[in-house]
Design an enzyme around this catalytic site. Structure first.
Site, PDB file in Angstrom:
ATOM      1  N   VAL A   1       0.825  -1.403  -0.111  1.00  0.00           N
ATOM      2  CA  VAL A   1      -0.098   0.128   0.044  1.00  0.00           C
ATOM      3  C   VAL A   1       0.883   1.238   0.048  1.00  0.00           C
ATOM      4  CG1 VAL A   1      -1.903   1.148   1.125  1.00  0.00           C
ATOM      5  CG2 VAL A   1      -1.884  -1.317   1.416  1.00  0.00           C
TER       6      VAL A   1
ATOM      7  N   VAL B   1     -11.479  -0.513   6.571  1.00  0.00           N
ATOM      8  CA  VAL B   1     -12.604  -1.155   6.404  1.00  0.00           C
ATOM      9  C   VAL B   1     -13.081  -1.696   4.904  1.00  0.00           C
ATOM     10  CG1 VAL B   1     -14.949  -1.807   7.254  1.00  0.00           C
ATOM     11  CG2 VAL B   1     -13.290  -0.779   8.667  1.00  0.00           C
TER      12      VAL B   1
ATOM     13  N   GLY C   1      -0.639 -10.490  -2.906  1.00  0.00           N
ATOM     14  CA  GLY C   1      -0.485  -9.126  -2.104  1.00  0.00           C
ATOM     15  C   GLY C   1      -1.850  -8.878  -1.217  1.00  0.00           C
TER      16      GLY C   1
ATOM     17  N   GLU D   1      -2.926 -10.692   4.603  1.00  0.00           N
ATOM     18  CA  GLU D   1      -1.883 -10.176   5.620  1.00  0.00           C
ATOM     19  C   GLU D   1      -0.686 -10.964   5.983  1.00  0.00           C
ATOM     20  OE1 GLU D   1      -2.661  -7.219   7.513  1.00  0.00           O
ATOM     21  OE2 GLU D   1      -4.352  -6.913   6.482  1.00  0.00           O
TER      22      GLU D   1
ATOM     23  N   ASP E   1      -9.192 -10.646  11.374  1.00  0.00           N
ATOM     24  CA  ASP E   1      -9.288  -9.319  10.470  1.00  0.00           C
ATOM     25  C   ASP E   1     -10.811  -8.750  10.253  1.00  0.00           C
ATOM     26  OD1 ASP E   1      -7.819  -7.359   8.557  1.00  0.00           O
ATOM     27  OD2 ASP E   1      -9.603  -8.185   7.418  1.00  0.00           O
TER      28      ASP E   1
ATOM     29  N   LYS F   1     -12.708  -5.381  11.530  1.00  0.00           N
ATOM     30  CA  LYS F   1     -13.389  -4.535  10.817  1.00  0.00           C
ATOM     31  C   LYS F   1     -14.860  -4.376  11.314  1.00  0.00           C
ATOM     32  CE  LYS F   1     -10.596  -5.306   6.848  1.00  0.00           C
ATOM     33  NZ  LYS F   1     -10.236  -6.252   5.815  1.00  0.00           N
TER      34      LYS F   1
ATOM     35  N   GLY G   1      -5.508  -5.142  -2.233  1.00  0.00           N
ATOM     36  CA  GLY G   1      -4.695  -4.959  -3.351  1.00  0.00           C
ATOM     37  C   GLY G   1      -4.320  -3.367  -3.189  1.00  0.00           C
TER      38      GLY G   1
HETATM   39  N1  LIG Z   1      -2.271  -5.231   1.334  1.00  0.00           N
HETATM   40  C1  LIG Z   1      -3.404  -4.724   1.295  1.00  0.00           C
HETATM   41  O1  LIG Z   1      -4.181  -5.083   0.202  1.00  0.00           O
HETATM   42  C2  LIG Z   1      -4.332  -4.044   2.488  1.00  0.00           C
HETATM   43  C3  LIG Z   1      -5.478  -3.690   2.559  1.00  0.00           C
HETATM   44  C4  LIG Z   1      -6.062  -3.034   3.649  1.00  0.00           C
HETATM   45  C5  LIG Z   1      -5.280  -2.537   4.569  1.00  0.00           C
HETATM   46  N2  LIG Z   1      -3.916  -3.091   4.394  1.00  0.00           N
HETATM   47  C6  LIG Z   1      -3.080  -2.608   5.626  1.00  0.00           C
HETATM   48  O2  LIG Z   1      -2.265  -1.628   5.260  1.00  0.00           O
HETATM   49  C7  LIG Z   1      -0.869  -1.862   6.290  1.00  0.00           C
HETATM   50  C8  LIG Z   1       0.293  -2.003   5.208  1.00  0.00           C
HETATM   51  O3  LIG Z   1      -0.148  -3.447   4.389  1.00  0.00           O
HETATM   52  P1  LIG Z   1       0.812  -3.626   3.336  1.00  0.00           P
HETATM   53  O4  LIG Z   1       0.403  -4.886   2.422  1.00  0.00           O
HETATM   54  O5  LIG Z   1       1.321  -2.363   2.527  1.00  0.00           O
HETATM   55  O6  LIG Z   1       2.193  -4.269   3.952  1.00  0.00           O
HETATM   56  P2  LIG Z   1       3.710  -4.900   3.380  1.00  0.00           P
HETATM   57  O7  LIG Z   1       3.449  -4.831   2.003  1.00  0.00           O
HETATM   58  O8  LIG Z   1       3.960  -5.772   4.325  1.00  0.00           O
HETATM   59  O9  LIG Z   1       4.670  -3.574   3.768  1.00  0.00           O
HETATM   60  C9  LIG Z   1       5.041  -3.295   4.935  1.00  0.00           C
HETATM   61  C10 LIG Z   1       5.972  -2.062   4.939  1.00  0.00           C
HETATM   62  O10 LIG Z   1       6.065  -1.800   6.440  1.00  0.00           O
HETATM   63  C11 LIG Z   1       7.522  -1.284   6.484  1.00  0.00           C
HETATM   64  N3  LIG Z   1       7.841  -1.646   8.053  1.00  0.00           N
HETATM   65  C12 LIG Z   1       7.640  -2.695   8.901  1.00  0.00           C
HETATM   66  N4  LIG Z   1       7.859  -2.336  10.342  1.00  0.00           N
HETATM   67  C13 LIG Z   1       8.366  -0.795  10.211  1.00  0.00           C
HETATM   68  C14 LIG Z   1       8.801  -0.227  11.364  1.00  0.00           C
HETATM   69  N5  LIG Z   1       8.686  -0.414  12.313  1.00  0.00           N
HETATM   70  N6  LIG Z   1       9.247   1.127  10.944  1.00  0.00           N
HETATM   71  C15 LIG Z   1       9.116   1.649   9.508  1.00  0.00           C
HETATM   72  N7  LIG Z   1       8.645   0.667   8.825  1.00  0.00           N
HETATM   73  C16 LIG Z   1       8.164  -0.569   8.715  1.00  0.00           C
HETATM   74  C17 LIG Z   1       8.185  -2.291   5.797  1.00  0.00           C
HETATM   75  O11 LIG Z   1       9.449  -1.917   5.527  1.00  0.00           O
HETATM   76  P3  LIG Z   1      10.399  -2.772   4.502  1.00  0.00           P
HETATM   77  O12 LIG Z   1       9.974  -2.355   3.222  1.00  0.00           O
HETATM   78  O13 LIG Z   1      11.827  -2.111   4.899  1.00  0.00           O
HETATM   79  O14 LIG Z   1      10.398  -4.148   4.893  1.00  0.00           O
HETATM   80  C18 LIG Z   1       7.502  -2.483   4.498  1.00  0.00           C
HETATM   81  O15 LIG Z   1       7.662  -1.286   3.780  1.00  0.00           O
HETATM   82  C19 LIG Z   1      -1.310  -2.899   7.101  1.00  0.00           C
HETATM   83  O16 LIG Z   1      -1.741  -2.324   8.205  1.00  0.00           O
HETATM   84  C20 LIG Z   1      -2.406  -3.615   6.415  1.00  0.00           C
HETATM   85  O17 LIG Z   1      -3.230  -4.323   7.590  1.00  0.00           O
HETATM   86  C21 LIG Z   1      -3.248  -3.784   3.397  1.00  0.00           C
END
Ligand SMILES: NC(=O)c1ccc[n+]([C@@H]2O[C@H](COP(=O)([O-])OP(=O)(O)OC[C@H]3O[C@@H](n4cnc5c(N)ncnc54)[C@H](OP(=O)(O)O)[C@@H]3O)[C@@H](O)[C@H]2O)c1
Ligand SMILES: NC(=O)c1ccc[n+]([C@@H]2O[C@H](COP(=O)([O-])OP(=O)(O)OC[C@H]3O[C@@H](n4cnc5c(N)ncnc54)[C@H](OP(=O)(O)O)[C@@H]3O)[C@@H](O)[C@H]2O)c1
Lengths: 429, 429
Positions: free
Chosen positions: B26, B135, B189, B192, B203, B207, B305
Site C-alpha cells: 500500500v 474497512v 498481495g 496479511e 481481521d 473490521k 490490493g
Molecule cells: N495489502 C492490502 O491489500 C491491504 C488492504 C487494507 C489494509 N492494509 C493494511 O495496510 C498496512 C500495510 O500493508 P501492506 O500490505 O502494504 O504491508 P507490506 O507490503 O508488508 O509492507 C509493510 C511495510 O512496512 C514497513 N515496516 C515494517 N515495520 C516497520 C517499522 N517498524 N518502521 C517503519 N517501517 C516498517 C516495511 O518496511 P520494509 O519495506 O523495509 O520491509 C514495508 O515497507 C497494514 O496495516 C495492512 O493491514 C493492507
C-alpha cells in the site's frame, strides 16, 4: 468503554426551522419521519400544498396554500421543496435561495434544467442547496461523488437511475405487457405524475446531467444528451433477450474518453447475468463506477417510493444542520473536458416490417437478421453517427446497447462493405 | 456554461506535508498515486521503512529508518501509517496524534484494539484520525456511516469484509484446495503478513468492531465478538453448498435487536443466488445495509490490493486537506445499546467421524444427517448458547450460517424433544 466528550461540542447541529412544500408521496413521508426523529433538531413549521380541501394526516394548523407565508417567514431557514408542479417549484426554490435560505429538493428536472442559475444563487446569497434524493433515491451517490471519488480518477459510470422504468421492465421481463406494468408502477407511487418523464428517458437524462456535474464538473442541458426511453421496445426485443438469457434495463452511462471529454447517453441496454446491474430489480436503482485506483464499485438501493426517497431528504436535512454544502470541486477546478459524441457503441437495432434501417452508419456490422415482420442489426456505431441517422428516433425502431464486454460472433461478423448485400439477402431463420 | 467562482475560495484545501511509514504493497502505491496527483495539495517529505538495504522505486533521499525524523519534523502535519509491525504502528500513531498531527492509517487491528485511546488522543490534541482503508478497502463505508446513514435508523449490516478469505473461498468454490488458494492470495498481495489474521476471522472481527463504532456508536474489543474463520470448513461443507447451489462467504454481521442492543458475529455463511453477496467474488468486498427508511442497500468494491486500498487512503488525505474529521455522532449520542448474544441464528453444523456435537443447544432442529464419516445438523440456536457449547471451537466442527431467509424444510423439521432420537437413528441417505 466510556468515551470522553470534551471538545466535540463545537460540532453541535444548528437548529433548522422548515417550510415544507408538498404533502404527497415524499412530502408526507418527510413529515412522518421528522415526527419520529426529534434528535434531528429540525422542525416543520408550515406546509404549503395546492388543494386546501384534501384531508391531511397532520394538524390542519400546519397547512397553507400561500407560498409567501413560508417564503417570508423569518423563522424559516430551510425550505424543503417536494411538489409536482415544475413552474411553481422553480419560483419557490429560486426565491428561497435568493433570500439566503437553505433548500432541499428532490426535483431532478428543475435542478438539471436550471443548474447554472441555482449554483449562482447559492454563491451570491450563501444558502446551501442539497438534492441527494433527486438522483437514485436512497443511494448516496452525489455526496460520494463530491466527497469520496474526488481524487480517484473516475473513468466511467453506468446505472439504472429511474425506479419506475426499472419496475416496468422487471414486470415486462416476467411477461406483463407495457401498459399493465406502467399502471402498476403508477399505483405504487413510483412513477412521475407525467409518465413520459420516466418512460421516454427524460428523468434518466436529468439525473445523468446531475451525475455529470458532480462526477466530472460538466454542466449540460439534459436535452443535449443522446436519449432513448423504453416506449419503443418491441416484442421481438424481449424474445431476443430471453433467448440470450439477458435482461433489458434503461441505463444512464458516461465514459471518459481518451481526449478527456466524456461520452454520455441514456439508452436501454441488454444486461447479462454476470453484470452487477443484472440483479437490480423492481424500483431498485444501481450504479457501477469505474475508477483508476478503486477499479469497479457498485452501489444499489431503492430509487423511488415514499421512505427510500425520504431517507435521502432526511440525510440532506441532517447534513445541513452541520453546515454541509456541495463544494462542486470538479466544476470549480474546470478540468471536466466537456461532452463528446465521438465514441463507439455496440448496439442492437430492431425494426419493424416496412421500416428502413440503414446499416451504412455502422463501423462494423456483427450480424443481421431479417424476416417478414422486420429484423435487427447488431454492430458498432459512433454516438455521433447514431444521432445523425434518420431512423434513430423512428417510432418503429428500437436501439438497445449490447451487453458490456459483448463479443461479436466471429462467424457472422461482416465488414461494412458487405452489409448492403446482407440486408437484401434472404431472411435467416 | 460558465460558473462564477466568487465566494467559494474559502474552501481551498490546506497544504499537507506527509511523513509516510511503510513502502510495501500500500505504501508504495500511495507514493506513486501522489506523484501523479499534484492537484491533491499533499506532498510526501520523508518515508520511514524497516530495511535500509532494499532497493526502492523512489529517490533514496526520501528514505530513513529513523521514525523520530518524521515524528519530530515540524513541517510534517500528516502521518500516513502503512506498516505491518503492530507494536511499532501503535507507537507511531499514538505519538503522531499526541503531537497534534493528523493521521491516516489502514491498520484495522491497531485501530480496533485501541479505539478508545485513539479517540481520546484526537480529542485531547486536536488531530484528525481517518482510516477508511481499514474497512472494506475501496468502499467508502465509514464515511457513509458517519455522514449519510446518520438518521436513517439502521437495523442491520452484513458483509464480506476480508478480501483474502473471499479470494480463497472463491478459488475453493472452483475446486482448488485451501492451501493452494491461500498461497495464491499471498502471492497476489491480498493476505496479511500473518495469514491467521485473515483465515481465523480476526481481521473480519477487527473490521466489524470498527463498523459497530461508526454504525451504532458501540465500542467493543474485537476479541469479545463471536468469531469463526474459514480454516474449519470441511469437504462435506463444500459438497453441501454445491448440492444446494450456494456459495460460502466469510461474513461479518450485526443486527439491531428488539431491545435496542446489537447482535454481532463473524461466521462463514451459505449465500444463495438471490442474495447480493452471491456475486461478490475474489478480493471484492460487499456490504448489505438494512435501514428503516432506505430499506436494503448494497455496496461492493475491491477490498484489498495496492490501488484499491490506496484509493481509500488518498480519499482520506483529500478529506483531511478540507479539514474533515469523523464526528462519531452516534458514539457521542450514547444511544448505542451495547452488544448482546441473545439472538437466534439458523446454522448448519458439520462434524467429522468421532466428533460429538450435541443438538441439545438448539431451539429447533430442522434436519440432521449422519453417516460413517460424520454428518450435520441444521437448526436454530441462540448466539449465547452457541458460544457456550463444548463443540463450537472444536477443530473438527464447522459452523456455517444458513442462507438469509432460509426456510426449513417442513418435512424434516423436528422439535427439540425429538432430536436425541434422530441423532441416534440410522444414517439418512
Ligand atoms: N495489502 C492490502 O491489500 C491491504 C488492504 C487494507 C489494509 N492494509 C493494511 O495496510 C498496512 C500495510 O500493508 P501492506 O500490505 O502494504 O504491508 P507490506 O507490503 O508488508 O509492507 C509493510 C511495510 O512496512 C514497513 N515496516 C515494517 N515495520 C516497520 C517499522 N517498524 N518502521 C517503519 N517501517 C516498517 C516495511 O518496511 P520494509 O519495506 O523495509 O520491509 C514495508 O515497507 C497494514 O496495516 C495492512 O493491514 C493492507
Ligand atoms: N415519488 C417518488 O418516489 C420520488 C422519488 C424521487 C424524487 N421525487 C420527486 O419528489 C417531488 C415530489 O414527488 P411526489 O411523488 O411526492 O409528488 P406527489 O405525490 O404528486 O405530491 C405532490 C405534492 O405537491 C403539492 N403541490 C403541487 N403543486 C403545488 C404548488 N404550486 N404549491 C404547493 N404545493 C403544490 C401537491 O399538493 P396537493 O396535495 O394539494 O395536491 C402534493 O401535495 C417531485 O419533484 C418528484 O420528482 C419523487
Amino acid at each position: 468503554m466510556a468515551l470522553p466528550d470534551s471538545n466535540l461540542k463545537s460540532s453541535m447541529p444548528n437548529h433548522l426551522t422548515i417550510g415544507l412544500f408538498g404533502f404527497g408521496v415524499v412530502g408526507e413521508g418527510i413529515y412522518r419521519v421528522l415526527e419520529e426523529l426529534p434528535s434531528l433538531n429540525a422542525r416543520i413549521k408550515t406546509i404549503c400544498i395546492r388543494d386546501p380541501h384534501k384531508p391531511r394526516a397532520a394538524p390542519s394548523a400546519l397547512f397553507t396554500t400561500d407560498a409567501a407565508q413560508l417564503l417570508q417567514d423569518p423563522d424559516i431557514n430551510l425550505v424543503v421543496e417536494l411538489i409536482d408542479d415544475a413552474a411553481a417549484a422553480y419560483r419557490i426554490v429560486t426565491e428561497a435561495l435568493r433570500s439566503g435560505r437553505h433548500v432541499v429538493s428532490a426535483n431532478k428536472k428543475l435542478i438539471a434544467e436550471h443548474l447554472p442559475e441555482l449554483l449562482r444563487l447559492q454563491q451570491q446569497h450563501g444558502g446551501s442547496f442539497l438534492y441527494e434524493a433527486a438522483v437514485c433515491g436512497s443511494i448516496p451517490i452525489l455526496r460520494n461523488l463530491e466527497e469520496y471519488y474526488d481524487n480517484d480518477l473516475l473513468h466511467a459510470l453506468s446505472g439504472i437511475v429511474n425506479g419506475s422504468t426499472n419496475y416496468i421492465l422487471t414486470q415486462q421481463a416476467k411477461g406483463l405487457d407495457y401498459a399493465g406494468a406502467l399502471k402498476q408502477a403508477q399505483e405504487l407511487g413510483f412513477a412521475e405524475s407525467d409518465p413520459s418523464l420516466d418512460v421516454e428517458g427524460w428523468d434518466a437524462a436529468n439525473k445523468l446531467a446531475l451525475l455529470l456535474a458532480h462526477a466530472w464538473g460538466i454542466v449540460t442541458p439534459p436535452e443535449a444528451l443522446l436519449r432513448k426511453g423504453i416506449t419503443r421496445l418491441r416484442p421481438h426485443d424481449w424474445a431476443h433477450a430471453r433467448e440470450k438469457g439477458w435482461r433489458i434495463a434503461l441505463t444512464a452511462t458516461a465514459t471518459r474518453l481518451a481526449d478527456g471529454k466524456v461520452g454520455a447517453l441514456v439508452l436501454p441496454r441488454f444486461v447479462d447475468e454476470g453484470h452487477p446491474l443484472y440483479g437490480v430489480r423492481d424500483e431498485y436503482n444501481g450504479l457501477v463506477l469505474e475508477s483508476r485506483l478503486a477499479d469497479r464499485q457498485f452501489l444499489s438501493g431503492k430509487g423511488a417510493g415514499r421512505y427510500p426517497t425520504a431517507s435521502a431528504v432526511v440525510s440532506d436535512i441532517s447534513a445541513l444542520s452541520y453546515g454541509y454544502r456541495y463544494a462542486y470541486k470538479k466544476l470549480r477546478a474546470g478540468t471536466g473536458g466537456g461532452l463528446s459524441d465521438e465514441f463507439s457503441l455496440d448496439v442492437f437495432v430492431g425494426y419493424g416490417e416496412g421500416t428502413r434501417t440503414g446499416a451504412s452508419a455502422f463501423d462494423e456490422v456483427y450480424s443481421t437478421f431479417h424476416s417478414g415482420s422486420g429484423g435487427y442489426i447488431t454492430g458498432r456505431i459512433t454516438a455521433a453517427r447514431l444521432r445523425a441517422t434518420a431512423w434513430w428516433q423512428d417510432p418503429d425502431v428500437s436501439v438497445i446497447a449490447l451487453p458490456e464486454g459483448f463479443t461479436a460472433p466471429e462467424r457472422t461478423r461482416v465488414s461494412r462493405g458487405k452489409v448492403r448485400d446482407l440486408l437484401i439477402a434472404e431472411p435467416v431463420a
